[in-house]
Design a protein around this motif. Structure first.
Motif, PDB file in Angstrom:
ATOM      1  N   THR A  70      46.859  55.018  55.888  1.00 32.62           N
ATOM      2  CA  THR A  70      47.014  53.938  54.907  1.00 32.62           C
ATOM      3  C   THR A  70      46.673  52.608  55.558  1.00 32.62           C
ATOM      4  OG1 THR A  70      49.349  53.633  55.484  1.00 32.62           O
ATOM      5  CG2 THR A  70      48.881  55.154  53.689  1.00 32.62           C
ATOM      6  N   ASP A  71      46.433  51.614  54.724  1.00 34.47           N
ATOM      7  CA  ASP A  71      46.372  50.235  55.197  1.00 34.47           C
ATOM      8  C   ASP A  71      47.133  49.359  54.214  1.00 34.47           C
ATOM      9  OD1 ASP A  71      44.384  49.215  53.147  1.00 34.47           O
ATOM     10  OD2 ASP A  71      43.066  50.618  54.163  1.00 34.47           O
ATOM     11  N   MET A  72      47.327  48.093  54.555  1.00 32.40           N
ATOM     12  CA  MET A  72      48.124  47.202  53.708  1.00 32.40           C
ATOM     13  C   MET A  72      47.785  45.749  54.022  1.00 32.40           C
ATOM     14  SD  MET A  72      51.879  47.231  55.610  1.00 32.40           S
ATOM     15  CE  MET A  72      52.556  45.956  54.520  1.00 32.40           C
ATOM     16  N   TYR A  73      48.180  44.864  53.101  1.00 33.96           N
ATOM     17  CA  TYR A  73      48.232  43.444  53.408  1.00 33.96           C
ATOM     18  C   TYR A  73      49.698  43.032  53.433  1.00 33.96           C
ATOM     19  CZ  TYR A  73      47.908  43.401  48.241  1.00 33.96           C
ATOM     20  OH  TYR A  73      48.069  43.660  46.906  1.00 33.96           O
ATOM     21  N   THR A  74      49.999  41.923  54.097  1.00 34.91           N
ATOM     22  CA  THR A  74      51.384  41.607  54.447  1.00 34.91           C
ATOM     23  C   THR A  74      52.019  40.609  53.475  1.00 34.91           C
ATOM     24  OG1 THR A  74      50.503  39.976  56.009  1.00 34.91           O
ATOM     25  CG2 THR A  74      51.044  42.153  56.872  1.00 34.91           C
ATOM     26  N   TYR A  75      51.854  40.849  52.182  1.00 35.26           N
ATOM     27  CA  TYR A  75      52.365  39.941  51.155  1.00 35.26           C
ATOM     28  C   TYR A  75      52.964  40.742  50.006  1.00 35.26           C
ATOM     29  CZ  TYR A  75      49.662  36.397  53.613  1.00 35.26           C
ATOM     30  OH  TYR A  75      49.169  35.559  54.580  1.00 35.26           O
ATOM     31  N   THR A  76      53.769  40.080  49.191  1.00 37.13           N
ATOM     32  CA  THR A  76      54.406  40.735  48.041  1.00 37.13           C
ATOM     33  C   THR A  76      53.645  40.524  46.747  1.00 37.13           C
ATOM     34  OG1 THR A  76      55.834  38.799  47.686  1.00 37.13           O
ATOM     35  CG2 THR A  76      56.710  40.582  49.069  1.00 37.13           C
ATOM     36  N   ALA A  77      52.497  39.873  46.828  1.00 38.52           N
ATOM     37  CA  ALA A  77      51.656  39.672  45.644  1.00 38.52           C
ATOM     38  C   ALA A  77      50.273  40.216  45.911  1.00 38.52           C
ATOM     39  CB  ALA A  77      51.575  38.189  45.283  1.00 38.52           C
ATOM     40  N   GLY A  78      49.660  40.765  44.876  1.00 41.58           N
ATOM     41  CA  GLY A  78      48.276  41.188  44.945  1.00 41.58           C
ATOM     42  C   GLY A  78      47.408  40.183  44.226  1.00 41.58           C
ATOM     43  N   ALA A  79      46.107  40.355  44.312  1.00 38.48           N
ATOM     44  CA  ALA A  79      45.186  39.470  43.612  1.00 38.48           C
ATOM     45  C   ALA A  79      44.015  40.284  43.094  1.00 38.48           C
ATOM     46  CB  ALA A  79      44.688  38.358  44.532  1.00 38.48           C
ATOM     47  N   THR A  80      43.724  40.109  41.831  1.00 42.84           N
ATOM     48  CA  THR A  80      42.615  40.818  41.197  1.00 42.84           C
ATOM     49  C   THR A  80      42.169  39.989  40.001  1.00 42.84           C
ATOM     50  OG1 THR A  80      41.962  42.928  40.217  1.00 42.84           O
ATOM     51  CG2 THR A  80      44.270  42.335  39.958  1.00 42.84           C
ATOM     52  N   GLY A  81      41.927  40.606  38.853  1.00 43.73           N
ATOM     53  CA  GLY A  81      41.506  39.859  37.679  1.00 43.73           C
ATOM     54  C   GLY A  81      42.348  40.217  36.470  1.00 43.73           C
ATOM     55  N   LEU A  82      42.085  39.565  35.350  1.00 42.78           N
ATOM     56  CA  LEU A  82      42.801  39.877  34.104  1.00 42.78           C
ATOM     57  C   LEU A  82      42.359  41.213  33.523  1.00 42.78           C
ATOM     58  CD1 LEU A  82      43.040  36.394  32.329  1.00 42.78           C
ATOM     59  CD2 LEU A  82      44.868  37.693  33.438  1.00 42.78           C
ATOM     60  N   ASP A  83      41.311  41.824  34.098  1.00 44.20           N
ATOM     61  CA  ASP A  83      40.961  43.176  33.664  1.00 44.20           C
ATOM     62  C   ASP A  83      42.094  44.149  33.971  1.00 44.20           C
ATOM     63  OD1 ASP A  83      40.391  42.646  36.333  1.00 44.20           O
ATOM     64  OD2 ASP A  83      38.771  44.112  36.448  1.00 44.20           O
ATOM     65  N   ALA A  84      42.883  43.867  35.009  1.00 46.45           N
ATOM     66  CA  ALA A  84      44.018  44.730  35.351  1.00 46.45           C
ATOM     67  C   ALA A  84      45.210  44.494  34.440  1.00 46.45           C
ATOM     68  CB  ALA A  84      44.423  44.504  36.802  1.00 46.45           C
ATOM     69  N   ALA A  85      45.070  43.575  33.501  1.00 48.12           N
ATOM     70  CA  ALA A  85      46.128  43.321  32.521  1.00 48.12           C
ATOM     71  C   ALA A  85      45.809  43.940  31.165  1.00 48.12           C
ATOM     72  CB  ALA A  85      46.332  41.812  32.352  1.00 48.12           C
ATOM     73  N   MET A  86      44.645  44.564  31.044  1.00 53.18           N
ATOM     74  CA  MET A  86      44.210  45.105  29.750  1.00 53.18           C
ATOM     75  C   MET A  86      43.750  46.547  29.907  1.00 53.18           C
ATOM     76  SD  MET A  86      42.125  41.813  28.238  1.00 53.18           S
ATOM     77  CE  MET A  86      42.629  40.175  28.801  1.00 53.18           C
ATOM     78  N   LEU A 140      41.098  33.515  27.636  1.00 49.63           N
ATOM     79  CA  LEU A 140      40.550  33.031  28.899  1.00 49.63           C
ATOM     80  C   LEU A 140      39.370  33.879  29.364  1.00 49.63           C
ATOM     81  CD1 LEU A 140      43.843  32.143  30.822  1.00 49.63           C
ATOM     82  CD2 LEU A 140      42.199  30.549  29.795  1.00 49.63           C
ATOM     83  N   VAL A 141      39.463  35.182  29.189  1.00 54.66           N
ATOM     84  CA  VAL A 141      38.351  36.054  29.556  1.00 54.66           C
ATOM     85  C   VAL A 141      37.115  35.706  28.729  1.00 54.66           C
ATOM     86  CG1 VAL A 141      37.506  38.438  29.500  1.00 54.66           C
ATOM     87  CG2 VAL A 141      39.790  37.947  30.395  1.00 54.66           C
ATOM     88  N   VAL A 142      37.307  35.517  27.435  1.00 57.93           N
ATOM     89  CA  VAL A 142      36.184  35.192  26.543  1.00 57.93           C
ATOM     90  C   VAL A 142      35.598  33.821  26.899  1.00 57.93           C
ATOM     91  CG1 VAL A 142      35.520  34.713  24.157  1.00 57.93           C
ATOM     92  CG2 VAL A 142      37.050  36.637  24.668  1.00 57.93           C
ATOM     93  N   GLU A 143      36.462  32.839  27.082  1.00 56.21           N
ATOM     94  CA  GLU A 143      36.002  31.481  27.343  1.00 56.21           C
ATOM     95  C   GLU A 143      35.309  31.353  28.697  1.00 56.21           C
ATOM     96  OE1 GLU A 143      39.232  28.686  26.834  1.00 56.21           O
ATOM     97  OE2 GLU A 143      39.962  29.780  25.092  1.00 56.21           O
ATOM     98  N   ASP A 144      35.810  32.085  29.682  1.00 57.39           N
ATOM     99  CA  ASP A 144      35.253  31.957  31.035  1.00 57.39           C
ATOM    100  C   ASP A 144      34.067  32.880  31.269  1.00 57.39           C
ATOM    101  OD1 ASP A 144      35.677  30.462  33.508  1.00 57.39           O
ATOM    102  OD2 ASP A 144      35.993  32.428  34.426  1.00 57.39           O
ATOM    103  N   GLY A 145      33.937  33.919  30.460  1.00 60.43           N
ATOM    104  CA  GLY A 145      32.868  34.877  30.681  1.00 60.43           C
ATOM    105  C   GLY A 145      33.033  35.631  31.985  1.00 60.43           C
ATOM    106  N   SER A 146      34.282  35.850  32.384  1.00 58.61           N
ATOM    107  CA  SER A 146      34.560  36.545  33.635  1.00 58.61           C
ATOM    108  C   SER A 146      35.892  37.273  33.514  1.00 58.61           C
ATOM    109  CB  SER A 146      34.625  35.556  34.806  1.00 58.61           C
ATOM    110  OG  SER A 146      35.911  34.959  34.903  1.00 58.61           O
ATOM    111  N   ARG A 147      36.215  38.035  34.557  1.00 57.30           N
ATOM    112  CA  ARG A 147      37.497  38.740  34.601  1.00 57.30           C
ATOM    113  C   ARG A 147      38.652  37.812  34.944  1.00 57.30           C
ATOM    114  NH1 ARG A 147      38.111  40.895  40.262  1.00 57.30           N
ATOM    115  NH2 ARG A 147      39.224  42.689  39.428  1.00 57.30           N
ATOM    116  N   VAL A 148      38.385  36.599  35.366  1.00 56.51           N
ATOM    117  CA  VAL A 148      39.358  35.554  35.716  1.00 56.51           C
ATOM    118  C   VAL A 148      40.270  36.008  36.870  1.00 56.51           C
ATOM    119  CG1 VAL A 148      41.192  34.017  34.936  1.00 56.51           C
ATOM    120  CG2 VAL A 148      39.347  34.654  33.347  1.00 56.51           C
ATOM    121  N   GLY A 149      40.054  35.435  38.045  1.00 61.49           N
ATOM    122  CA  GLY A 149      40.868  35.778  39.207  1.00 61.49           C
ATOM    123  C   GLY A 149      42.337  35.483  38.967  1.00 61.49           C
TER     124      GLY A 149
END
Length: 565
Positions: A303-319, A403-412
């Protein structure tokens, strides 16, 4: 050879040119560089010793007590000297094109960026090149390569400060043959996908990487992944995966990864192991047992990991992924339809039955918007989704879709999902290595147009400072081992990851008493401190804490390079 003054006795007949040559030869230094008197952490995990490291050309020549002279010497008394660190999950794929100095990682001791989490920079079809060019955000560049091998060579020829390596992305291979829809490959299409994996392995890929919570990678079924990974296994490669779930269905996801390893014959690694969502925090022991049982069976699961309690991706992971079928443009068009929006909003409010719902796991007040393409929307950077929803007088679900529609991106987006207690427990696992899951940036230029997760600037320094020195969760020698020799062995790299004669001279010198991360979620664009010198292939890239401007990085190729059947 005749001398010009024959009256000199024959015993003394030496030409001045010969005397000069002999004098120069006698004074020629033995080495290009000697690092003197440092505390040597050789990457083995054994206790350190005080000694020297001698380097000639791009290789380590001697480790221990070094006699002789060098063109230059570095005094390292009281400093830790170690092999360069390996970033097992780098997203420097684009940032190295725009800024080859890799400052945020070099200043933490990273000398090898390993890329390819599900998506790699090749193989690319003409249509993929067109789409990727159109979807570029703040970082814009021409795509001047087609295959993964071409991309890596492109970086090396242009010049980069770190070494680079990559997995071939399972989603990249899928899109190359199937497009971005939710479809299964025919036998003929699957054969073409397998051939692309073999080609990438011959070009030096480390194996197959997947990312199974995002469309279109999520559309791949287990049998498809086994087929692709089997090709990598024939070439000595491994399977590495952002699993299908890190939350509600994490046990099933770990089972799938182990099953792929068993059936394909390839070792497997879990990207950024985590337990996402408070209701899942108590599952860590179960997950660890599953991995330990597989290892006892003889499977090499790491396994590997990063040393934080938050991840970062896009709003695609919310839908849900069904709304994203066909790619970004099709997703945006669907979000303009009222009936589709109502269905998406309803699904966002409950756990995903067949998709990873990070919106539900974090909540709108624990989601920081960090990356927009649109200049109009950039002022929202750093605000939570809940704050923006309140500003607009809409629900968080509607706001996310807008925001996804307005930005034309997955929004970080940054999602706060994990437990600090679990982070501490995971750091102590003996088969855990580390990856930033971020690009390599600098607090200047285009990078300041967006926010960043602090792991971009601090993941490795945070391990060495907070968790090793301050909290003493593991020893420094164990931390160095898991930043160097362990990932090198997992990747099948035989001549990097250790302070040994004959190994490439990727060497770091840092102060264990001061190394620390400074980047925060509020002010992320801040370099870490404590790393003094970094040498890549024997060339100084960081000297006295300042970047030299050198770009000596090379492609590090996997075990199948030019040998894959």
């Amino acid at each position: 050879m005749a001398c010009s003054r024959p009256f000199i006795p024959s015993a003394l007949l030496l030409c001045s040119s010969m005397l000069l040559s002999a004098s120069v030869a006698a004074q020629a230094p033995d080495y290009d560089l000697i690092i003197r008197g440092g505390t040597l952490y050789d990457g083995s995990g054994q206790p350190p010793v005080v000694g020297d490291v001698a380097i000639k050309d791009d290789r380590i020549v001697t480790v221990g007590k070094v006699a002789g002279t060098a063109k230059s010497e570095v005094q390292a008394k009281g400093m830790a000297v170690a092999p360069g660190f390996i970033n097992m999950l780098s997203w420097a794929t684009e940032s190295l094109i725009v800024d080859p100095k890799s400052q945020s990682d070099i200043r933490q001791g990273v000398t090898l960026e390993v890329m390819g989490e599900g998506w790699s920079m090749g193989p690319l079809s003409p249509e993929m090149k067109r789409q990727e060019t159109e979807r570029q955000g703040d970082l814009k560049f021409p795509i001047e390569w087609t295959s993964l091998g071409d991309y890596l060579s492109y970086l090396e020829k242009r010049g980069v400060s770190t070494n680079v390596a990559s997995f071939v992305g399972a989603a990249t291979v899928r899109v190359h043959e199937l497009g971005e829809g939710d479809v299964d490959p025919t036998p003929a299409q699957l054969d073409k996908m397998r051939a692309l994996v073999r080609q990438a392995m011959n070009e030096g890929a480390m194996g197959v990487g997947s990312s199974l919570i995002y469309a279109p990678g999520s559309y791949a079924e287990t049998d498809e992944l086994v087929a692709l990974t089997s090709e990598a296994a024939k070439c000595g490669g491994m399977y590495i995966s952002h699993m299908r779930s890190e939350g509600d269905r994490i046990e099933q996801a770990v089972h799938e990864l182990i099953d792929i390893s068993r059936r394909s014959g390839a070792p497997a690694e879990i990207y950024h192991l985590k337990l996402a969502g408070r209701s899942n925090w108590d599952k860590l022991d179960t997950v660890v047992k599953k991995i330990e049982d597989a290892r006892a069976e003889g499977l090499r699961i790491t396994t590997d990991m990063y040393t934080y309690t938050a991840g970062a991706t896009g709003l695609d992971a919310a839908m849900p992924t069904w709304v994203q079928a066909g790619g970004l443009e099709a997703w945006i068009e669907r979000l303009k339809d009222p009936a589709t929006r109502a269905r998406v909003a309803a699904e966002m409010k409950q756990p995903g039955s067949d998709w990873e719902n990070l919106y539900y796991g974090a909540g709108a007040d624990k989601m920081i918007l960090s990356g927009f393409k649109s200049e109009k929307l950039k002022p929202l950077t750093g605000k939570t989704l809940a704050e923006v929803a309140a500003m607009r007088g809409k629900t968080p679900e509607e706001t996310a879709m807008d925001l996804v529609v307005e930005d034309g991106s997955r929004v970080g987006t940054v999602y706060f999902l994990m437990s600090e207690d679990n982070v501490r427990k995971q750091i102590q696992l003996p088969w855990m290595s580390f990856g930033s899951d971020a690009s390599s940036q600098a607090p200047e230029g285009h990078f300041l147009k967006s926010g960043a997760h602090p792991r971009t600037y601090g993941n490795f320094a945070r391990l060495l400072g907070r968790y090793v020195r301050d909290e003493k969760l593991i020893s420094l020698e164990q931390a160095v081992y898991r930043l160097t020799a362990l990932p090198a062995a997992n990747l099948g790299i035989k001549d990097r990851g250790a302070l040994k004669p004959g190994y490439y001279a990727d060497v770091v010198v840092f102060d264990p008493a001061t190394v620390a991360d400074l980047s925060t979620f509020e002010k992320p664009h801040q370099y870490s401190i404590g790393m003094r010198d970094v040498f890549v292939n024997g060339i100084p890239v960081l000297r006295g804490g300042e970047h030299s401007g050198a770009t000596p990085g090379r492609v590090v190729r996997g075990p199948g390079w030019n040998r894959c059947p």
